[in-house]
Design a protein around this motif. Sequence first.
Motif, PDB file in Angstrom:
ATOM      1  N   ASP A 223       0.825  -1.207   0.000  1.00 28.25           N
ATOM      2  CA  ASP A 223       0.000   0.000   0.000  1.00 28.25           C
ATOM      3  C   ASP A 223       0.859   1.256   0.000  1.00 28.25           C
ATOM      4  O   ASP A 223       1.794   1.373   0.801  1.00 28.25           O
ATOM      5  N   ASP A 224       0.501   2.162  -0.898  1.00 29.66           N
ATOM      6  CA  ASP A 224       1.093   3.507  -0.870  1.00 29.66           C
ATOM      7  C   ASP A 224       0.008   4.420  -0.296  1.00 29.66           C
ATOM      8  O   ASP A 224      -0.811   4.964  -1.042  1.00 29.66           O
ATOM      9  N   ILE A 225      -0.025   4.542   0.999  1.00 27.61           N
ATOM     10  CA  ILE A 225      -1.154   5.177   1.682  1.00 27.61           C
ATOM     11  C   ILE A 225      -1.034   6.700   1.669  1.00 27.61           C
ATOM     12  O   ILE A 225      -1.982   7.406   1.338  1.00 27.61           O
ATOM     13  N   TRP A 242       6.271   2.479  -0.942  1.00 27.47           N
ATOM     14  CA  TRP A 242       5.261   1.663  -0.259  1.00 27.47           C
ATOM     15  C   TRP A 242       5.313   2.000   1.227  1.00 27.47           C
ATOM     16  O   TRP A 242       6.378   1.985   1.839  1.00 27.47           O
ATOM     17  N   ASN A 244       3.121   0.445   3.506  1.00 28.63           N
ATOM     18  CA  ASN A 244       2.722  -0.718   4.300  1.00 28.63           C
ATOM     19  C   ASN A 244       2.857  -1.968   3.438  1.00 28.63           C
ATOM     20  O   ASN A 244       2.558  -1.942   2.246  1.00 28.63           O
TER      21      ASN A 244
END
Length: 268
Positions: A223-225, A242, A244
């Motif tokens: 995830d690239d939050i 990333w 997460n």
Amino acid sequence: MPVDGHPGPTGRRVRIGVVGGGLMGRELVAVAGRWDALVGHPCRPEVVAVADPAPGARDWFSRIPTVSTLTRDWRELVDDDGIDLLYLAVPHDLHEEIYLAAAAAGRDFLGEKPFGIDLGAAGRIAAALEGSPSFVRVSSEMPFFPGAQRAIALAASGALGEIVEVRSGFAHSSDLDRAKPVNWKRQAARCGAIGVMGDLGMHVAHVPLRLGWRPRTVYALLDDIVRERPGPGGAPVPCDTWDNALLACRVPPPTPPRDQGIQRDQGK
Ligand SMILES: NC(=O)c1ccc[n+]([C@@H]2O[C@H](COP(=O)([O-])OP(=O)(O)OC[C@H]3O[C@@H](n4cnc5c(N)ncnc54)[C@H](O)[C@@H]3O)[C@@H](O)[C@H]2O)c1
């Protein structure tokens, strides 16, 4: 001698040059400062030199009485015969150049993870160190913590029986603050395309790998939050790492001892 009668570190002075006076460079000074608590340790580390191009980073070390050299150029430390050991704690895009230079100069050094920004860099560093007389280690890693060592010993002892699933995680919450300014760890060009896996992931993977559990397959949810963060002037700048990672890894089961395997087959 300390008041409780125990001798502190007794052995020779080890003069350390720190390349990269950021979080971990300062941490090393804190660690060396606590060395006197060790009983009869065979050496006494002293940080004597620091190289960092950032004046603010260098300034922090001017308060440390053992530090006599502050420079912006790491090459001065690699060339300095008055230094016994280098501690290399720089952004990942600099690992290859500086680790290779230290190895070529025959210096002993503690490097920081991940030992190269990507697999290619890591391979070149490993190849340069193959057969090298230098003492080289990755510093401050999870398997050296007493809790991790207990977990490794317990799992390796067989006391847990047949291990069918292992969960290894690292909760690191400071990045949840979206107002936290950007730094190189949030930028792929400096941290590496593996992002959080190169920054924190090896802490998660290290104990299972130390136990010899080598994954045969890896499924990853990445995830690239947080896509942007405040830059130096406060305006948002891209964060392209990333943030997460959740990895599901399948590890080949250990080969059962011959007798055990026969019993299992007979029971079917
Ligand atoms: N093992 C651990 O628990 C742990 C924890 C944090 C960081 N690290 C690792 O330590 C390394 C450094 O991370 P950090 O958190 O200290 O980063 P940081 O950003 O706090 O510090 C890096 C320092 O390097 C300096 N630097 C940049 N270019 C340089 C150059 N050419 N020469 C010398 N210094 C230069 C920067 O000015 C900065 O002060 C990374 O490899 C990181 O992955 C390990």
